[in-house]
Design a protein around this motif. Structure first.
Motif, PDB file in Angstrom:
ATOM      1  N   SER A  28       2.178   9.208  -6.366  1.00 41.63           N
ATOM      2  CA  SER A  28       2.738  10.371  -5.987  1.00 41.63           C
ATOM      3  C   SER A  28       4.003  10.788  -7.082  1.00 41.63           C
ATOM      4  N   SER A  29       4.407   9.850  -7.285  1.00 45.60           N
ATOM      5  CA  SER A  29       5.628  10.628  -8.945  1.00 45.60           C
ATOM      6  C   SER A  29       5.000  10.112 -10.208  1.00 45.60           C
ATOM      7  N   TYR A  65     -10.322   2.985   1.333  1.00 44.73           N
ATOM      8  CA  TYR A  65      -9.491   3.241   0.000  1.00 44.73           C
ATOM      9  C   TYR A  65      -8.778   2.238  -0.425  1.00 44.73           C
ATOM     10  N   SER A  66      -9.289   0.807  -0.414  1.00 43.23           N
ATOM     11  CA  SER A  66      -9.136   0.001  -1.360  1.00 43.23           C
ATOM     12  C   SER A  66      -9.488  -0.301  -2.460  1.00 43.23           C
ATOM     13  N   PRO A  67      -8.864  -0.361  -3.836  1.00 41.63           N
ATOM     14  CA  PRO A  67      -9.304   0.238  -5.221  1.00 41.63           C
ATOM     15  C   PRO A  67      -9.540  -1.526  -5.330  1.00 41.63           C
ATOM     16  N   ASP A  68     -10.031  -1.099  -6.456  1.00 43.92           N
ATOM     17  CA  ASP A  68     -10.887  -2.389  -7.118  1.00 43.92           C
ATOM     18  C   ASP A  68      -9.192  -3.011  -7.934  1.00 43.92           C
ATOM     19  N   ALA A 127       1.120  -1.266  -0.320  1.00 44.87           N
ATOM     20  CA  ALA A 127      -0.293   0.356  -0.259  1.00 44.87           C
ATOM     21  C   ALA A 127       0.804   1.319  -0.011  1.00 44.87           C
ATOM     22  N   THR A 128       1.204   1.413   0.684  1.00 40.32           N
ATOM     23  CA  THR A 128       2.894   2.019   0.339  1.00 40.32           C
ATOM     24  C   THR A 128       3.301   2.771  -0.196  1.00 40.32           C
ATOM     25  N   ALA A 129       3.712   1.503  -0.848  1.00 44.19           N
ATOM     26  CA  ALA A 129       4.474   1.621  -2.785  1.00 44.19           C
ATOM     27  C   ALA A 129       3.695   2.348  -3.788  1.00 44.19           C
ATOM     28  N   ALA A 130       2.523   1.710  -2.959  1.00 42.45           N
ATOM     29  CA  ALA A 130       1.969   1.986  -4.174  1.00 42.45           C
ATOM     30  C   ALA A 130       1.641   3.339  -4.476  1.00 42.45           C
ATOM     31  N   ASP A 152      -9.163   7.489 -11.842  1.00 43.34           N
ATOM     32  CA  ASP A 152      -9.939   7.493  -9.919  1.00 43.34           C
ATOM     33  C   ASP A 152      -9.912   5.871  -8.959  1.00 43.34           C
ATOM     34  N   GLY A 153      -9.132   5.272  -9.009  1.00 44.09           N
ATOM     35  CA  GLY A 153      -8.408   4.224  -8.131  1.00 44.09           C
ATOM     36  C   GLY A 153      -7.635   4.525  -7.004  1.00 44.09           C
ATOM     37  N   THR A 154      -6.954   5.470  -7.652  1.00 42.40           N
ATOM     38  CA  THR A 154      -5.713   5.756  -7.290  1.00 42.40           C
ATOM     39  C   THR A 154      -6.536   7.650  -5.981  1.00 42.40           C
ATOM     40  N   LYS A 155      -7.490   8.058  -6.032  1.00 40.34           N
ATOM     41  CA  LYS A 155      -7.028   9.309  -5.380  1.00 40.34           C
ATOM     42  C   LYS A 155      -6.875   9.342  -3.861  1.00 40.34           C
ATOM     43  N   ASP A 156      -7.371   7.835  -3.084  1.00 39.87           N
ATOM     44  CA  ASP A 156      -7.393   7.886  -2.085  1.00 39.87           C
ATOM     45  C   ASP A 156      -5.913   6.590  -1.629  1.00 39.87           C
TER      46      ASP A 156
END
Length: 306
Positions: A33-34, A205-208, A25-28, A42-46
């Motif tokens: 962010s980079s 905050y979990s994405p599909d 999760a933290t690596a994602a 949309d799936g990465t907004k959180d």
């Protein structure tokens, strides 16, 4: 899709039809962010809300006990060369899950841990494999202890962490502490803020598994769409779900993966969940309890201030 990395001042690019991210999760969050392309989905907004906890994994290779304990339950193998009292304490399973605060050990006030007898789980460490392939002088018992929320001691040296692991095992099982001199070798791995932190509302905050066209993701923090799995199993489940989603999108047949349904709750666990739900409706807790069964235990034991 184009993947690029900067090496020696030049961009090394790879073009592909699809990408499956198998990351924590933290690596994602750091990737999003980079990467403007990734953060625009949309799936990465959180992803910026995702948090990690510090884990320390300790694998201890121990001098084998003179006696072999047999007929143990669970795991792939039923024998171990751990001390008999430890083997007996783990007779029902080669895995023991322990909460925080065990044994009054200061370093473990906020730290939970899991204990694994790897001789019963890994073929290459099993007693039968040793007897057929390894000289007696080279045989070892293998014990692993994985600590979660290990910030209090992550910076300790390997020897002190190894000794702490032995104290934790002794406290959890109420057995004699294995002497540090029994350690033949030890491997200590540290993962700072890297292990998924599951907290109230974190599931929001979990994405599909599908982030966008040609972009997929898997991990223990990814939404497994109702499958009752956790931890490593959840990582495997979401990986297979991601592979199936990719296969459907690209018309592939041979790579489609089925997911075996998780085992249903036992009757005892079902009854406990129902009781906890009822008790919460009758007398809501003033603070969030650690779990529904802990809440039920608090009330049924007469705790006046759950």
């Amino acid at each position: 899709i184009q993947l690029g990395s900067m090496e020696g001042g030049e961009i090394d690019a790879i073009e592909c039809d699809a990408v499956v991210l198998a990351v924590g999760a933290t690596a994602a969050g750091r990737l999003a962010s980079s990467s403007p392309a990734l953060s625009s989905l949309d799936g990465t907004k959180d992803f910026d809300k995702l948090r990690g906890v510090t884990c320390v994994a300790v694998r201890l290779f121990l001098k084998p006990n003179a006696s072999i304990t047999s007929d143990l339950n669970g795991g792939s193998h039923g024998k171990t060369q751990l001390p008999p009292d430890v083997a007996e304490a783990m007779s029902d399973s080669p895995i023991t899950v322990c909460g925080a605060g065990i044994g009054g050990i200061d370093e473990l006030k906020e730290t939970g841990f899991c204990i694994y007898d790897l001789q019963r789980m890994h073929d290459e460490f099993s007693v039968d494999y040793y007897n057929n392939n390894v000289e007696a002088n080279d045989q070892v018992a293998v014990l692993e202890i994985d600590f979660y929320r290990a910030d209090a001691f992550v910076d300790m040296d390997d020897d002190h962490i190894s000794d702490l692991a032995l104290r934790a095992v002794s406290a959890a099982f109420r057995t004699a502490k294995i002497d540090s001199d029994e350690i033949v070798d030890a491997v200590v791995l540290r993962a700072r803020n890297a292990v998924s932190h599951f907290a109230p509302n974190s599931a929001l905050y979990s994405p599909d598994v599908k982030l966008g066209d040609g972009m997929y993701i898997c991990g223990d923090w990814v939404d497994r769409t109702g499958h009752a799995s956790w931890s490593t199993e959840k990582s495997v489940v979401t990986a297979r779900q991601a592979a199936s989603a990719l296969s459907r999108d690209f018309g592939l047949k041979d790579s489609t993966c089925e997911v075996i349904p998780a085992a249903k709750d036992t009757s005892q666990l079902t009854a406990l969940r129902q009781s906890a739900r009822l008790l919460r409706n009758v007398l809501p807790p003033k603070t969030l309890p650690p779990s529904p069964w802990v809440f039920a235990k608090q009330l049924l034991s007469g705790d006046k201030d759950p």
